[in-house]
Design a protein around this motif. Structure first.
Motif, PDB file in Angstrom:
ATOM      1  N   LEU A  89     -22.562   3.421  -8.314  1.00  0.00           N
ATOM      2  CA  LEU A  89     -22.406   4.829  -7.942  1.00  0.00           C
ATOM      3  C   LEU A  89     -22.238   4.950  -6.439  1.00  0.00           C
ATOM      4  O   LEU A  89     -21.352   5.667  -5.952  1.00  0.00           O
ATOM      5  CB  LEU A  89     -23.624   5.629  -8.407  1.00  0.00           C
ATOM      6  CG  LEU A  89     -23.675   7.100  -7.992  1.00  0.00           C
ATOM      7  CD1 LEU A  89     -22.593   7.900  -8.721  1.00  0.00           C
ATOM      8  CD2 LEU A  89     -25.055   7.700  -8.276  1.00  0.00           C
ATOM      9  N   LEU A  90     -23.075   4.250  -5.690  1.00  0.00           N
ATOM     10  CA  LEU A  90     -23.019   4.308  -4.227  1.00  0.00           C
ATOM     11  C   LEU A  90     -21.745   3.684  -3.682  1.00  0.00           C
ATOM     12  O   LEU A  90     -21.140   4.203  -2.743  1.00  0.00           O
ATOM     13  CB  LEU A  90     -24.232   3.592  -3.641  1.00  0.00           C
ATOM     14  CG  LEU A  90     -25.587   4.280  -3.858  1.00  0.00           C
ATOM     15  CD1 LEU A  90     -26.719   3.342  -3.460  1.00  0.00           C
ATOM     16  CD2 LEU A  90     -25.678   5.578  -3.085  1.00  0.00           C
ATOM     17  N   LEU A 146     -33.256  12.998  -4.250  1.00  0.00           N
ATOM     18  CA  LEU A 146     -32.477  12.128  -5.135  1.00  0.00           C
ATOM     19  C   LEU A 146     -31.936  10.923  -4.376  1.00  0.00           C
ATOM     20  O   LEU A 146     -31.814   9.828  -4.933  1.00  0.00           O
ATOM     21  CB  LEU A 146     -31.336  12.908  -5.785  1.00  0.00           C
ATOM     22  CG  LEU A 146     -31.746  14.072  -6.693  1.00  0.00           C
ATOM     23  CD1 LEU A 146     -30.528  14.642  -7.400  1.00  0.00           C
ATOM     24  CD2 LEU A 146     -32.781  13.627  -7.718  1.00  0.00           C
ATOM     25  N   LEU A 147     -31.601  11.132  -3.101  1.00  0.00           N
ATOM     26  CA  LEU A 147     -31.175  10.003  -2.273  1.00  0.00           C
ATOM     27  C   LEU A 147     -32.279   8.952  -2.219  1.00  0.00           C
ATOM     28  O   LEU A 147     -32.016   7.749  -2.314  1.00  0.00           O
ATOM     29  CB  LEU A 147     -30.826  10.481  -0.873  1.00  0.00           C
ATOM     30  CG  LEU A 147     -30.282   9.423   0.096  1.00  0.00           C
ATOM     31  CD1 LEU A 147     -28.892   8.976  -0.329  1.00  0.00           C
ATOM     32  CD2 LEU A 147     -30.245   9.964   1.524  1.00  0.00           C
ATOM     33  N   ILE A 186     -32.317   7.028  -5.569  1.00  0.00           N
ATOM     34  CA  ILE A 186     -31.232   6.047  -5.661  1.00  0.00           C
ATOM     35  C   ILE A 186     -31.538   4.845  -4.776  1.00  0.00           C
ATOM     36  O   ILE A 186     -31.335   3.696  -5.165  1.00  0.00           O
ATOM     37  CB  ILE A 186     -29.880   6.677  -5.264  1.00  0.00           C
ATOM     38  CG1 ILE A 186     -29.492   7.795  -6.225  1.00  0.00           C
ATOM     39  CG2 ILE A 186     -28.777   5.617  -5.244  1.00  0.00           C
ATOM     40  CD1 ILE A 186     -28.233   8.535  -5.838  1.00  0.00           C
ATOM     41  N   GLY A 187     -32.050   5.120  -3.579  1.00  0.00           N
ATOM     42  CA  GLY A 187     -32.371   4.054  -2.642  1.00  0.00           C
ATOM     43  C   GLY A 187     -33.455   3.120  -3.134  1.00  0.00           C
ATOM     44  O   GLY A 187     -33.531   1.951  -2.720  1.00  0.00           O
ATOM     45  N   GLN A 188     -34.288   3.631  -4.034  1.00  0.00           N
ATOM     46  CA  GLN A 188     -35.346   2.810  -4.622  1.00  0.00           C
ATOM     47  C   GLN A 188     -34.870   2.033  -5.844  1.00  0.00           C
ATOM     48  O   GLN A 188     -35.642   1.296  -6.460  1.00  0.00           O
ATOM     49  CB  GLN A 188     -36.532   3.707  -5.005  1.00  0.00           C
ATOM     50  CG  GLN A 188     -37.245   4.327  -3.803  1.00  0.00           C
ATOM     51  CD  GLN A 188     -38.137   5.489  -4.180  1.00  0.00           C
ATOM     52  OE1 GLN A 188     -38.233   5.877  -5.350  1.00  0.00           O
ATOM     53  NE2 GLN A 188     -38.798   6.069  -3.195  1.00  0.00           N
ATOM     54  N   SER A 201     -33.604   1.574   3.106  1.00  0.00           N
ATOM     55  CA  SER A 201     -33.173   1.098   1.792  1.00  0.00           C
ATOM     56  C   SER A 201     -31.989   0.152   1.925  1.00  0.00           C
ATOM     57  O   SER A 201     -30.924   0.553   2.402  1.00  0.00           O
ATOM     58  CB  SER A 201     -32.764   2.280   0.902  1.00  0.00           C
ATOM     59  OG  SER A 201     -32.069   1.818  -0.241  1.00  0.00           O
ATOM     60  N   PRO A 202     -32.122  -1.106   1.510  1.00  0.00           N
ATOM     61  CA  PRO A 202     -30.991  -2.038   1.565  1.00  0.00           C
ATOM     62  C   PRO A 202     -29.780  -1.533   0.782  1.00  0.00           C
ATOM     63  O   PRO A 202     -28.642  -1.727   1.199  1.00  0.00           O
ATOM     64  CB  PRO A 202     -31.557  -3.322   0.949  1.00  0.00           C
ATOM     65  CG  PRO A 202     -33.023  -3.216   1.115  1.00  0.00           C
ATOM     66  CD  PRO A 202     -33.346  -1.755   1.014  1.00  0.00           C
ATOM     67  N   ILE A 203     -30.051  -0.870  -0.344  1.00  0.00           N
ATOM     68  CA  ILE A 203     -28.957  -0.356  -1.176  1.00  0.00           C
ATOM     69  C   ILE A 203     -28.153   0.694  -0.414  1.00  0.00           C
ATOM     70  O   ILE A 203     -26.916   0.691  -0.436  1.00  0.00           O
ATOM     71  CB  ILE A 203     -29.508   0.269  -2.476  1.00  0.00           C
ATOM     72  CG1 ILE A 203     -30.279  -0.758  -3.293  1.00  0.00           C
ATOM     73  CG2 ILE A 203     -28.368   0.843  -3.316  1.00  0.00           C
ATOM     74  CD1 ILE A 203     -30.980  -0.155  -4.500  1.00  0.00           C
ATOM     75  N   LEU A 204     -28.852   1.585   0.281  1.00  0.00           N
ATOM     76  CA  LEU A 204     -28.190   2.680   0.980  1.00  0.00           C
ATOM     77  C   LEU A 204     -27.551   2.230   2.284  1.00  0.00           C
ATOM     78  O   LEU A 204     -26.399   2.567   2.568  1.00  0.00           O
ATOM     79  CB  LEU A 204     -29.187   3.818   1.254  1.00  0.00           C
ATOM     80  CG  LEU A 204     -29.791   4.520   0.036  1.00  0.00           C
ATOM     81  CD1 LEU A 204     -30.873   5.491   0.480  1.00  0.00           C
ATOM     82  CD2 LEU A 204     -28.730   5.240  -0.771  1.00  0.00           C
TER      83      LEU A 204
END
Length: 205
Positions: free
Chosen positions: A123-124, A108-109, A112-114, A146-149
């Protein structure tokens, strides 16, 4: 209190779900784990049975363990708000003086990272996470790529390797039931009997 919010389809709940929740409770010194079944209204989920049956099986699975509680916040959320970000908002209002952690697997991580989760960025940014290892997934690499993570990686991801590659998928259990197999000891006995009584998972498309 420190509360783990364990979101999953629980379609059906398995012994590994229970073992995972117990391991996380112990390792992270939590005070409670909330089992949060996914809503069948989510467009990112393809659930096989109705919400009612999954709720009843989670109740049966956790009824003798005071560390675990059922949360139906997502199941009964208004249409369009049955996603983790909104659920965590509600739970933080419900437990304003407690520390909440969303518990999830490394798969799931990755999702989310995608960028595939509804309101995934928020959420993050606004929550803390306990992330469980999955075979074949490098959690640190997943965060770094992942830039988001990686741009919220300030300690909010607590990575946990359970130390034992014990993976029983709900998919496998459903397939066994649909083909007349015998997955009896892969899930709680009460849930096994519930599935047999209600003739669930008899046919898998």
């Amino acid at each position: 209190m420190k509360i783990g919010v364990y979101g999953s389809s629980f379609d059906p709940v398995t012994n590994v779900h229970l073992w995972t929740a117990s391991t996380i409770f112990h390792r992270k010194k939590l005070d409670k784990v909330l089992f949060l079944p996914s809503s069948n209204k989510r467009r990112d989920k393809n659930l096989n049975i109705c919400d009612h049956h999954r709720i009843e099986m989670v109740k049966l699975a956790i009824k003798d363990d005071p560390r675990f509680e059922l949360s139906t916040e997502e199941i009964y959320a208004p249409l369009g708000r049955q996603y983790t970000y909104f659920t965590m908002q509600i739970l933080k209002e419900t437990y304003p003086n407690d520390e909440l952690f969303f518990v999830m697997g490394a798969d799931l991580l990755e999702n989310i990272g995608q960028g595939s989760w509804v309101q995934g960025d928020k959420l993050l940014e606004e929550n803390q996470f306990i992330v469980m290892a999955r075979d074949g997934i490098d959690m640190l690499k997943t965060i770094a790529q992942s830039p988001i993570l990686r741009n919220v990686d300030d300690g909010r991801f607590q990575l946990v390797d359970k130390g034992l590659a014990m993976e029983i998928s709900s998919t496998y259990i459903r397939e066994e039931f649909s083909r007349g197999g015998e997955p009896r000891y892969l899930l709680p006995e009460s849930c096994y009997q519930y599935i047999k009584e209600h003739r669930l998972y008899q046919e898998i498309e």
